[in-house]
Design an enzyme around this catalytic site. Sequence first.
Site, PDB file in Angstrom:
ATOM      1  N   ARG A 116       0.856  -0.911   0.085  1.00  0.00           N
ATOM      2  CA  ARG A 116       0.154  -0.154   0.297  1.00  0.00           C
ATOM      3  C   ARG A 116       0.866   1.129   0.025  1.00  0.00           C
ATOM      4  NH1 ARG A 116      -4.443   1.728  -2.383  1.00  0.00           N
ATOM      5  NH2 ARG A 116      -5.929   2.726  -0.115  1.00  0.00           N
ATOM      6  N   THR A 401      -9.019   0.011 -10.153  1.00  0.00           N
ATOM      7  CA  THR A 401      -8.119  -1.177 -10.037  1.00  0.00           C
ATOM      8  C   THR A 401      -8.653  -2.398 -10.711  1.00  0.00           C
ATOM      9  OG1 THR A 401      -8.946  -0.483  -7.165  1.00  0.00           O
ATOM     10  CG2 THR A 401      -7.816  -2.256  -7.315  1.00  0.00           C
ATOM     11  N   GLN A 438      -4.348   7.220  -4.476  1.00  0.00           N
ATOM     12  CA  GLN A 438      -4.434   7.185  -3.069  1.00  0.00           C
ATOM     13  C   GLN A 438      -4.494   7.732  -1.964  1.00  0.00           C
ATOM     14  OE1 GLN A 438      -5.702   4.055  -3.576  1.00  0.00           O
ATOM     15  NE2 GLN A 438      -4.399   2.786  -4.998  1.00  0.00           N
ATOM     16  N   ASP A 441      -7.736   8.035  -0.637  1.00  0.00           N
ATOM     17  CA  ASP A 441      -8.371   6.812   0.337  1.00  0.00           C
ATOM     18  C   ASP A 441      -8.565   6.867   1.628  1.00  0.00           C
ATOM     19  OD1 ASP A 441      -9.551   5.423  -1.464  1.00  0.00           O
ATOM     20  OD2 ASP A 441      -8.264   4.051  -1.366  1.00  0.00           O
ATOM     21  N   SER A 465      -7.878   1.002   2.563  1.00  0.00           N
ATOM     22  CA  SER A 465      -7.994   0.616   1.114  1.00  0.00           C
ATOM     23  C   SER A 465      -9.335  -0.642   1.575  1.00  0.00           C
ATOM     24  CB  SER A 465      -7.349  -0.285   1.008  1.00  0.00           C
ATOM     25  OG  SER A 465      -7.807  -1.202  -0.354  1.00  0.00           O
ATOM     26  N   SER A 466     -10.210  -1.377   0.301  1.00  0.00           N
ATOM     27  CA  SER A 466     -11.356  -2.122   0.272  1.00  0.00           C
ATOM     28  C   SER A 466     -10.962  -3.118  -0.845  1.00  0.00           C
ATOM     29  CB  SER A 466     -12.204  -1.408  -0.213  1.00  0.00           C
ATOM     30  OG  SER A 466     -13.180  -0.634   0.436  1.00  0.00           O
ATOM     31  N   GLY A 487     -13.071  -2.137  -7.880  1.00  0.00           N
ATOM     32  CA  GLY A 487     -14.807  -1.998  -7.922  1.00  0.00           C
ATOM     33  C   GLY A 487     -15.094  -1.190  -6.974  1.00  0.00           C
ATOM     34  N   GLY A 488     -13.627   0.110  -6.017  1.00  0.00           N
ATOM     35  CA  GLY A 488     -13.526   0.608  -5.094  1.00  0.00           C
ATOM     36  C   GLY A 488     -14.296  -0.035  -3.529  1.00  0.00           C
TER      37      GLY A 488
END
Length: 581
Positions: A116, A401, A438, A441, A465-466, A487-488
Amino acid sequence: MIPIRAAAIAFAVFFTILAAPSGGLAGDPAPEAASPGTDAPDGPARAQRHMVAAANPHAARAGREILRAGGSAIDAAVAMQMVLNLVEPQSSGIGGGGFLLHFDAAKGATVAYDGRETAPAAARPGMFLKADGTPMDFFDAVVGGLAVGTPGVVAMLAAAHEDHGRLAWKRLFQPAIALAENGFAISPRLHALVSADRYLTRYEPARSYFYTESGAAKPVGTVLRNPDLADTLRRIAEGGPAAFYEGDIARDIVAAVREVPDNPGRLSLADLKSYEAKRRAPVCGHYRVYRVCGMPPPTSGGVTVLQILGILSNFEMAKLEPVSADSAHLLAEAGRLAFADRNRFLADPDYVEMPVARLTSPDYLGDRSRQIRMDRSMGGAEPGLSFDHLDMPEQPDPPSTTHLVAVDGDGNVVSFTSSVENAFGSRVMVRGFLLNNQLTDFSFRPEIDGRPVANRAAPGKRPRSSMSPMIVFDESDAFELAVGSPGGSRIIGYVAQALVAMLDWGLDPQAAAAMPHALSRNGPTELEAGTGFEELAPALKERGHDLRIDSMVSGVHAIRRVADGYLGGADPRREGVALGD
C-alpha cells in the site's frame, strides 16, 4: 469435480459512461465502464498443470508464458502486473500500490504482502481541507500531485519475488518491455474510458499519449507504443527496486508531483527511498468447512469479507436460489452490519488500535446475525463495539483497480489486487506510467467534534483500502480457490458474494464471476442494473429496502482446484480471461 448447480449466467452489461461514480457525483463519468454487449463465456477455463486469470488477454498470456518457462506463481504475477501497467493504465501500475496473498504449497504457509502507498512525511491530517475548514471537492483533491502517495507495487513484488521467485527478476519484465516497444492495439474499453475522462487532458505527457492533436481519444485499434515505459521497466529489471526508489526515476517522480502547477503534492526523495513493503500475517476465519484467508489492515477487505461470511454462516444459504429476494436480502443485511464496523474501526494498524480478533470472532458474528429479520430490512446498522474513534464521513470511493490470480505447477498460489485508485490515478504521468491518487482514500475530515477519525491522514500512514484478495482452503487445509475483484468499496460485496456463489451454491468460477450483484455498504441496498436482481426490486421494497439500481462493473477473477486440475473464471464486464495448460 465440484458440483455445478448453475451454468454461467450470461447477460449484457450496458455502457455506463455517463453514470455517476460511487459516491453520487452526478455528472462525472463512471471511472470504470463496461464494454457494451459483453457476454459471459459458455463455461470456465480448464487446466491440468497451472493457470492464470487477469483483466486483459495480453497480461494473461504473459503470465502463462512465465509459467510455461518454469516460473512460479509470483513470477507470473510480476509479469502480469507489468503488462497491465501498459494495457490497462487506468487501473494499476508501478505508480500505484496493492495487496498480495501468497500460499506456499510446500510449506503450507500463507503470507500477506502489503504494498500500500504511504503518505509523505509532510502529510497532515487536514491536508484535504480548504482554507475555510471544509473538505475539498473530491476531484479537486484527486487530480494533480496532492493525493499522490509513495508507490508500493515495485517494492512489494520485489519482496515477494525474493521469497518465492524462481526465474530471474529481469526475465519477468521481458513481455511488458517488448509490448511497450512494439505497441498494442487500443481496446474498446480503454478508448471508452479515455473518451469519457474529464481530467486526463490536463497535463502532459498524458494528453499527447492518450489523445490526438485535435483532442479526441485515439481510436480503437490504434497501435499505442510507450518507449518511455519500456525504458523505465528495463531500468527496474536491471537495477531492481532501487532503480525505481532512488536515482533518476525517483527524481522525476518527485519533480512531477511537486511541480504540478495547479495542485502540487508533498512527496519527497526521502519518502521514496524509505518506503518499505510489509509482510503481514493474513486474517483467517472459517466458513462452513472451509478456512478463508484475506489481507489484514490497512485494507478493510479481509476483515469485512470475513465478517459478512461469518454472519451468513448462521443462515442456510445453500438452500436459496442464487438470484432471489432472500439471497439479496441476506447479502445486503450482512453487508450493512459488516460495513458499520468497517467504517468505525479499520485503518492502518501501525497507527490505530483495532479490535480485529473480536470483529471476526464467531460468537460476535453470531450475535450480529441475530439482528437480521427475513421479513424486514434493518435499514441501517450501528457498530457492534464501542471504541474511541469515529466513523469516516461518507465521501466518494470511485471504482478502478485490477485483480489477478495465478497457480503454478507446484500448487503455489497468488491472489493479488492492485490499484492507482481513481481511473487514471492522479492523471500525472511520468516516464511512461501514471501516478496514483491513493491519499484520497484517507478521510478528508480528520476529526468530528474534536474526536479523531481512525482513517485520518498522517505522515507515513497507509490509507484504508477495500481491496480483498482471498485464498480459501478445504477441510484438509489444501488449496481450494483464489478470488478477488476491483470496484472501490463495492469490492467487499463482490468478493463475499463470489465466495458464497462458489462455496454454497456450487457455481463454477466463471458463473460466479458473471453472476449479477446485490450488496449494501450500510446505505441503500444496491442491485445491478439490467439483471435478475433488478427484477426483484418490488419484492425487496416490500421488505423495507431502500434501493439503488446501478451499473456494477466488477472484475472478479477466480481459480478453483478440482479433481483433474483447475477451473478459472474472468468477469465478462471487463476484458479479462483465464488461461492455463
